[in-house]
Design a protein around this motif. Structure first.
Motif, mmCIF file in Angstrom:
data_model
loop_
_atom_site.group_PDB
_atom_site.id
_atom_site.type_symbol
_atom_site.label_atom_id
_atom_site.label_comp_id
_atom_site.label_asym_id
_atom_site.label_seq_id
_atom_site.Cartn_x
_atom_site.Cartn_y
_atom_site.Cartn_z
ATOM 1 N N ILE A 249 11.251 -10.321 3.099
ATOM 2 C CA ILE A 249 10.753 -8.941 3.056
ATOM 3 C C ILE A 249 9.337 -8.866 3.635
ATOM 4 O O ILE A 249 8.577 -7.966 3.298
ATOM 5 C CB ILE A 249 10.795 -8.369 1.621
ATOM 6 N N ARG A 250 9.007 -9.805 4.513
ATOM 7 C CA ARG A 250 7.657 -9.883 5.067
ATOM 8 C C ARG A 250 7.211 -8.568 5.702
ATOM 9 O O ARG A 250 6.133 -8.050 5.408
ATOM 10 C CB ARG A 250 7.597 -11.004 6.115
ATOM 11 N N GLU A 251 8.029 -8.026 6.592
ATOM 12 C CA GLU A 251 7.627 -6.819 7.308
ATOM 13 C C GLU A 251 7.430 -5.642 6.367
ATOM 14 O O GLU A 251 6.491 -4.853 6.516
ATOM 15 C CB GLU A 251 8.656 -6.482 8.385
ATOM 16 N N GLU A 252 8.321 -5.523 5.389
ATOM 17 C CA GLU A 252 8.219 -4.411 4.447
ATOM 18 C C GLU A 252 6.988 -4.542 3.561
ATOM 19 O O GLU A 252 6.321 -3.550 3.261
ATOM 20 C CB GLU A 252 9.489 -4.340 3.604
ATOM 21 N N VAL A 253 6.682 -5.771 3.110
ATOM 22 C CA VAL A 253 5.491 -5.997 2.296
ATOM 23 C C VAL A 253 4.240 -5.629 3.079
ATOM 24 O O VAL A 253 3.340 -4.942 2.569
ATOM 25 C CB VAL A 253 5.426 -7.464 1.816
ATOM 26 N N CYS A 254 4.159 -6.077 4.321
ATOM 27 C CA CYS A 254 2.979 -5.792 5.145
ATOM 28 C C CYS A 254 2.820 -4.288 5.380
ATOM 29 O O CYS A 254 1.705 -3.750 5.303
ATOM 30 C CB CYS A 254 3.073 -6.524 6.482
ATOM 31 N N ARG A 255 3.941 -3.621 5.658
ATOM 32 C CA ARG A 255 3.882 -2.187 5.954
ATOM 33 C C ARG A 255 3.554 -1.377 4.700
ATOM 34 O O ARG A 255 2.713 -0.480 4.723
ATOM 35 C CB ARG A 255 5.214 -1.734 6.544
ATOM 36 N N GLN A 256 4.196 -1.692 3.594
ATOM 37 C CA GLN A 256 4.051 -0.875 2.384
ATOM 38 C C GLN A 256 2.705 -1.080 1.701
ATOM 39 O O GLN A 256 2.147 -0.131 1.132
ATOM 40 C CB GLN A 256 5.188 -1.199 1.404
ATOM 41 N N TYR A 257 2.182 -2.302 1.754
ATOM 42 C CA TYR A 257 0.957 -2.599 0.996
ATOM 43 C C TYR A 257 -0.258 -2.848 1.897
ATOM 44 O O TYR A 257 -1.308 -3.254 1.399
ATOM 45 C CB TYR A 257 1.200 -3.807 0.081
ATOM 46 N N GLN A 258 -0.128 -2.606 3.186
ATOM 47 C CA GLN A 258 -1.230 -2.750 4.141
ATOM 48 C C GLN A 258 -1.880 -4.137 4.053
ATOM 49 O O GLN A 258 -3.109 -4.266 3.988
ATOM 50 C CB GLN A 258 -2.290 -1.667 3.941
#
Length: 305
Positions: A249-258
């Motif tokens: 979930i790397r991309e989602e973590v980076c996008r959602q939590y900046q």
């Protein structure tokens, strides 16, 4: 229940909806005299007047309003049940109650449950999070249909449950850009003594991660222990420290939590399982969830540096 005649309750409910005994009698195919007598019998049984006459019309008493509220719920539920029963078996809505271990990252939990939301049949989904042992007890008591967890049941309980391996992902480290950039240089030595956000949950990947830190001779500076995976990421977004999450979930973590990706730790993996009661389940939603989904763990790792 001894004093509650459901047919009389239905007559009362119809009178209240139609606004008069005459119109209700026409709807029920009864004579007004018969319906009036049935209403009187019901009022005697429940111990109070349900209507009062005003200007040749019927008005509900306070007690009548109370009884009508319950009757509305009962007959709306009965109508919904009738609609379900009238459907062919293969088209009836499915009920699915899932227990999700609190240590599973919420984005991963969503991806694991997402397939049932796209089934052609309607699925009434209920999710409960908590301690895996407590969830397994509820599963054994038939309060849950399935448990998503990051650990397998004890061998002593193996006969009570069936375990299905769903997916596995390596773990990665994340932080806000100001922290991530220096931590990527000279990794993993750069982690030594840096603020780390740890989970207080006894998840297998946590033990493996701590063992990895020790194998690298790193001093771990834990600045906070949090028992919620989503809250850890919120702390991370505020720059309190770096944290771990599945690479899948790397991309989602980076996008959602900046935050930014620091590095992947291939030696540390988060493996997820579905646990059902022993014996084959005939619930189509359960059958969909117990399918192994290696793409969940592999889809991002193939392109990891």
């Amino acid at each position: 229940m001894d004093n509650l005649n459901l047919r009389h309750l239905f007559y009362f409910w119809t009178i209240a909806r139609e606004g008069s005994i005459v119109r209700a009698a026409e709807h029920l195919d009864l004579t007004p005299q018969t319906l009036s007598g049935q209403l009187a019998t019901f009022e005697t049984a429940v111990g109070g007047a349900l209507f009062r006459r005003a200007n040749r019309s019927l008005q509900l008493t306070d007690f009548g309003h109370t009884v009508l509220g319950y009757a509305d719920e009962m007959f709306q539920t009965a109508q919904a049940l009738s609609d379900v029963i009238s459907q062919p078996p293969e088209e009836r809505p499915l009920s699915l109650s899932i227990g999700i271990a609190a240590s599973i990252h919420k984005l991963i939990a969503y991806h694991l449950t997402e397939p049932v939301l796209t089934l052609k049949r309607e699925v009434r989904l209920s999710c409960r999070t908590g301690d895996p042992d407590e969830l397994l007890k509820r599963l054994a008591q038939r309060e849950l249909d399935l448990v998503l967890t990051d650990r397998q049941p004890d061998s002593a309980e193996a006969g009570r449950f069936r375990t299905y391996r769903l997916a596995s992902s390596s773990m990665s480290l994340f932080a806000i850009p100001q922290l991530a950039e220096p931590l990527r240089e000279n990794f993993p030595r750069s982690l030594n003594g840096q603020p780390f956000l740890a989970t207080s949950l006894k998840a297998p990947y946590v033990t493996a991660l701590m063992n990895w830190f020790a194998s690298q001779n790193l001093r771990v500076k834990v600045v906070a222990e949090v028992d919620d995976s989503a809250l850890i990421k919120v702390f991370g977004r505020q720059g309190v420290g770096y944290f771990a999450a599945p690479t899948a979930i790397r991309e989602e973590v980076c996008r959602q939590y900046q935050v930014e990706h620091i590095a992947r730790i291939s030696e540390v993996r988060d493996t997820l399982y579905a646990v059902t009661r022993s014996g084959k389940s005939h619930n189509a939603a359960v059958q969909e969830l117990i399918k192994e989904r290696p793409e969940l763990g592999d889809r991002l790792e193939k392109t990891d540096p």
